[in-house]
Motif scaffolding. Structure first.
Motif, short mmCIF file in Angstrom:
data_model
loop_
_atom_site.label_atom_id
_atom_site.label_comp_id
_atom_site.label_asym_id
_atom_site.label_seq_id
_atom_site.Cartn_x
_atom_site.Cartn_y
_atom_site.Cartn_z
N PHE A 25 11.16 -0.69 -0.39
CA PHE A 25 11.06 0.75 -0.14
C PHE A 25 9.88 1.06 0.78
CE2 PHE A 25 9.90 5.18 -1.28
CZ PHE A 25 11.06 5.78 -0.79
N ALA A 26 8.75 0.37 0.55
CA ALA A 26 7.58 0.61 1.39
C ALA A 26 7.86 0.20 2.84
CB ALA A 26 6.37 -0.15 0.84
N TRP A 32 4.63 -1.23 6.42
CA TRP A 32 4.44 -2.43 7.24
C TRP A 32 5.82 -2.86 7.71
CZ3 TRP A 32 4.30 -2.64 1.93
CH2 TRP A 32 5.11 -3.58 1.29
N SER A 33 5.82 -3.80 8.67
CA SER A 33 7.10 -4.19 9.23
C SER A 33 7.53 -5.54 8.64
CB SER A 33 6.92 -4.25 10.76
OG SER A 33 7.84 -5.13 11.29
N ASP A 34 8.78 -5.63 8.22
CA ASP A 34 9.31 -6.88 7.71
C ASP A 34 10.82 -6.90 7.95
OD1 ASP A 34 10.25 -9.05 6.33
OD2 ASP A 34 8.99 -8.74 4.56
N PRO A 35 11.22 -7.45 9.11
CA PRO A 35 12.66 -7.43 9.42
C PRO A 35 13.48 -8.36 8.52
CG PRO A 35 11.41 -8.61 11.12
CD PRO A 35 10.39 -8.06 10.16
N TYR A 36 12.79 -9.20 7.73
CA TYR A 36 13.52 -10.20 6.93
C TYR A 36 13.84 -9.70 5.52
CZ TYR A 36 11.52 -12.66 10.81
OH TYR A 36 11.16 -13.00 12.09
N ILE A 51 2.37 3.73 -5.65
CA ILE A 51 2.95 2.39 -5.69
C ILE A 51 3.07 1.84 -4.26
CG2 ILE A 51 5.05 1.06 -6.28
CD1 ILE A 51 3.81 1.99 -8.79
N ASN A 52 3.53 2.69 -3.34
CA ASN A 52 3.73 2.23 -1.96
C ASN A 52 2.40 1.81 -1.33
OD1 ASN A 52 6.42 2.86 -2.29
ND2 ASN A 52 6.17 4.94 -1.49
N PHE A 56 1.26 -1.83 -0.07
CA PHE A 56 0.77 -1.99 1.31
C PHE A 56 -0.54 -2.79 1.30
CE2 PHE A 56 -2.58 -0.39 4.09
CZ PHE A 56 -2.11 -0.83 5.33
N ALA A 57 -1.47 -2.42 0.42
CA ALA A 57 -2.78 -3.09 0.38
C ALA A 57 -2.59 -4.56 0.01
CB ALA A 57 -3.69 -2.39 -0.62
#
Ligand SMILES: C[S@@+](CC[C@H](N)C(=O)[O-])C[C@H]1O[C@@H](n2cnc3c(N)ncnc32)[C@H](O)[C@@H]1O
Length: 319
Positions: A25-26, A32-36, A51-52, A56-57
């Motif tokens: 969801f984040a 942040w970016s995560d295409p996988y 939570i998000n 992230f941290a």
């Protein structure tokens, strides 16, 4: 699935679904970016801004430290992610042109079989595993290539862990980074102690990043424990999460040269770039800043080292 009927181990395995859905969801919101990750976790489920930001941290600081390790070793190193769940770090590092000699992920068979299924059925995930024309072999619970290994073991059973590390052809003299992202807390401390001791005994130059709960002896800790218990999941290793010192001591007691733990409050304000913080704080309005502060006060990053090569690598410094 009714969480109340899960046995203890099943409840622990299902924490991977919680973690991967929160990360999914984040990522969907652009923290942040995560295409996988969308290739492993299809659905997005709304989570709160606290939570998000917490995820992230956690993801940002762990990724930064891993990249720092790889750059310092010029790629001549190994990474073992214990209790990896659906983590995508291997693919992110490959995508960032930061490959390592060997990347090993270990989790319960029940979790690795699902991850194996998703990897085998996705070209983008499979392509990254190939190296020097070496074959990728797999069965229902494991997947092995020259550079990537997904293996199943119960981390409480040292003989299983040892034989998996051998099967993955780990080299004990190559600098190796071990990751535990919210994992050790689920096992009684005699088991986590033995595992940390095994690593220190076998590997001559090794670093460890452990992310998990801390300061758990207060009211907030009690509430977290009772919420988890009501979902059938006890934090069997919570004893090591009493303070930053107990987090550090578990390494020193088990053969490591040194350890340093920081609360996530310190990490968020000290180890993540101010530009990144400014960017993500615009994504969602945070109503209850105190709640995030409390959350950050109850999680920490502990870095430990056994530095036979005298590399003096400080993963917790800013540069
Ligand atoms: C909270 S999840 C974290 C997953 C991943 N590290 C992340 O942060 O996204 C905890 C993971 O540890 C694994 N785990 C906990 N105890 C384990 C054990 N005794 N043996 C193998 N895996 C274990 C669980 O199956 C689960 O995948």
């Amino acid at each position: 699935m009714d969480r109340h009927n899960l046995d203890g181990d099943e409840a622990v395995r299902s924490t991977n679904d919680d973690a991967s859905h929160c990360k999914r969801f984040a990522v969907h919101l652009g923290y942040w970016s995560d295409p996988y990750l969308p290739l492993l976790v299809r659905n997005t489920e709304r989570k709160t801004p606290e939570i998000n930001r917490g995820y992230f941290a956690r993801v940002t600081v762990i990724t930064n430290m891993v990249e720092k390790f790889i750059k310092a070793m010029k790629g001549n190193c190994q990474i073992v992610n214990f209790g990896a769940g659906f983590d995508t770090l291997f693919w992110k590092l490959k995508g960032a042109d930061l490959p390592v000699k060997k990347f090993v992920e270990i989790d319960f068979a029940n979790v690795t079989s699902r991850k194996c299924h998703y990897i085998k059925n996705n070209n983008k995930l499979m392509e990254a595993l190939h190296c020097d024309d070496e074959e990728v072999s797999y069965n229902t619970t494991e997947l092995h290539s020259g550079i990537y290994h997904l293996a199943s073991a119960d981390l409480r059973k040292l003989s299983e862990v040892e034989s998996k590390l051998k099967e993955c052809s780990m080299e004990f003299s190559v600098p190796t980074l071990f990751l535990f992202e919210c994992v050790l807390v689920y096992m009684p401390i005699q088991f986590s102690h033995s595992l940390l001791q095994l690593i220190a005994d076998k590997f001559s130059t090794t670093f460890c990043i452990n992310y998990e709960q801390v300061n758990m002896t207060d009211r907030f800790g009690d509430v977290m424990l009772s919420n988890l218990r009501s979902r059938g999941c006890s934090l069997a290793g919570v004893e090591a999460c009493a303070s930053l010192k107990t987090q550090e001591d578990r390494f020193i007691l088990n053969g490591w040269d040194g350890a340093q733990a920081l609360e996530m409050n310190q990490v968020y304000h000290g180890l993540i770039s101010p530009q990144e913080i400014q960017r993500i704080e615009k994504i969602e309005f945070l109503d209850e800043k105190e709640l995030l502060d409390q959350l950050f006060h109850h999680y920490c990053i502990c870095v430990a080292w056994k530095d036979s090569l005298d590399l003096k690598l400080n993963l917790l410094s800013i540069s």
